[in-house]
Design a protein around this motif. Structure first.
Motif, short mmCIF file in Angstrom:
data_model
loop_
_atom_site.label_atom_id
_atom_site.label_comp_id
_atom_site.label_asym_id
_atom_site.label_seq_id
_atom_site.Cartn_x
_atom_site.Cartn_y
_atom_site.Cartn_z
N MET A 50 0.82 -1.19 0.00
CA MET A 50 0.00 0.00 0.00
C MET A 50 0.87 1.26 0.00
N GLU A 51 2.13 1.14 0.39
CA GLU A 51 2.99 2.32 0.41
C GLU A 51 3.59 2.64 -0.96
N HIS A 52 3.55 1.66 -1.88
CA HIS A 52 4.15 1.86 -3.20
C HIS A 52 3.58 3.08 -3.95
N PRO A 53 2.25 3.27 -4.02
CA PRO A 53 1.75 4.46 -4.71
C PRO A 53 2.22 5.76 -4.04
N ALA A 54 2.33 5.77 -2.73
CA ALA A 54 2.77 6.98 -2.04
C ALA A 54 4.22 7.31 -2.39
N PHE A 55 5.09 6.30 -2.39
CA PHE A 55 6.49 6.55 -2.73
C PHE A 55 6.66 6.95 -4.19
N THR A 56 5.89 6.32 -5.06
CA THR A 56 5.95 6.66 -6.48
C THR A 56 5.51 8.10 -6.71
N LEU A 57 4.41 8.49 -6.08
CA LEU A 57 3.93 9.86 -6.24
C LEU A 57 4.83 10.88 -5.55
N ALA A 105 8.07 10.71 -5.52
CA ALA A 105 9.13 10.94 -6.50
C ALA A 105 8.63 11.76 -7.69
N LEU A 106 7.45 11.40 -8.21
CA LEU A 106 6.91 12.11 -9.38
C LEU A 106 6.59 13.57 -9.08
N CYS A 107 5.97 13.84 -7.95
CA CYS A 107 5.63 15.22 -7.60
C CYS A 107 6.88 16.06 -7.36
N SER A 108 7.85 15.48 -6.66
CA SER A 108 9.10 16.20 -6.42
C SER A 108 9.83 16.48 -7.72
N PHE A 109 9.92 15.47 -8.58
CA PHE A 109 10.58 15.64 -9.88
C PHE A 109 9.85 16.68 -10.72
N GLY A 110 8.53 16.63 -10.72
CA GLY A 110 7.75 17.60 -11.47
C GLY A 110 7.94 19.03 -10.97
N GLY A 111 8.02 19.20 -9.67
CA GLY A 111 8.26 20.53 -9.12
C GLY A 111 9.62 21.08 -9.50
N VAL A 112 10.63 20.22 -9.44
CA VAL A 112 11.98 20.64 -9.84
C VAL A 112 12.03 20.97 -11.33
N MET A 121 7.95 24.70 -4.92
CA MET A 121 7.45 24.56 -3.55
C MET A 121 6.28 23.59 -3.47
N GLY A 122 5.36 23.68 -4.42
CA GLY A 122 4.21 22.78 -4.43
C GLY A 122 4.61 21.33 -4.67
N GLY A 123 5.46 21.11 -5.65
CA GLY A 123 5.90 19.75 -5.97
C GLY A 123 6.67 19.11 -4.83
N LEU A 124 7.60 19.87 -4.24
CA LEU A 124 8.37 19.33 -3.13
C LEU A 124 7.50 19.15 -1.88
N GLY A 125 6.55 20.06 -1.68
CA GLY A 125 5.67 19.95 -0.52
C GLY A 125 4.75 18.74 -0.59
#
Length: 104
Positions: free
Chosen positions: A1-8, A10-17, A30-34
């Motif tokens: 159940m933690e796999h989607p959270a870890f995947t997202l 990474a994706l949100c952080s990468f997208g913010g950068v 700030m939004g992506g990293l947050g």
């Protein structure tokens, strides 16, 4: 159940950068990293079988949904639509998991 959270996380952080690097958008960074950090915390709590993992992940999903929805409706561009869709799908997933673990 933690796999989607870890995947997202990474994706949100990468997208913010990437948003910051391509357009110089500090709100994207700030939004992506947050949101990525929230997903990371939720995934960690889920992996450790600690309290509030599902709630934190559900909160991050709802935040992603409601932050992207106005842009998706107004701009009709693929990225905000994709973010809102991902937020809706993961919100439904974590809401289902919450009801399975806490309401049944």
């Amino acid at each position: 159940m933690e796999h989607p959270a870890f995947t997202l996380a990474a994706l949100c952080s990468f997208g913010g950068v990437m948003g910051y690097m391509r357009k110089g958008s500090l709100p994207s960074l700030m939004g992506g990293l947050g949101v990525g950090a929230l997903y990371g915390v939720g995934g960690y709590l889920l992996k450790q079988n600690m309290d509030y993992g599902i709630q934190v992940s559900l909160g991050a999903s709802l935040l992603l949904t409601f932050a992207g929805a106005p842009r998706a409706i107004k701009l009709r561009k693929p990225l905000p639509i994709a973010l809102t869709t991902i937020g809706l799908v993961t919100s439904a997933y974590y809401a289902k998991k919450y009801s399975e673990f806490y309401l049944e």
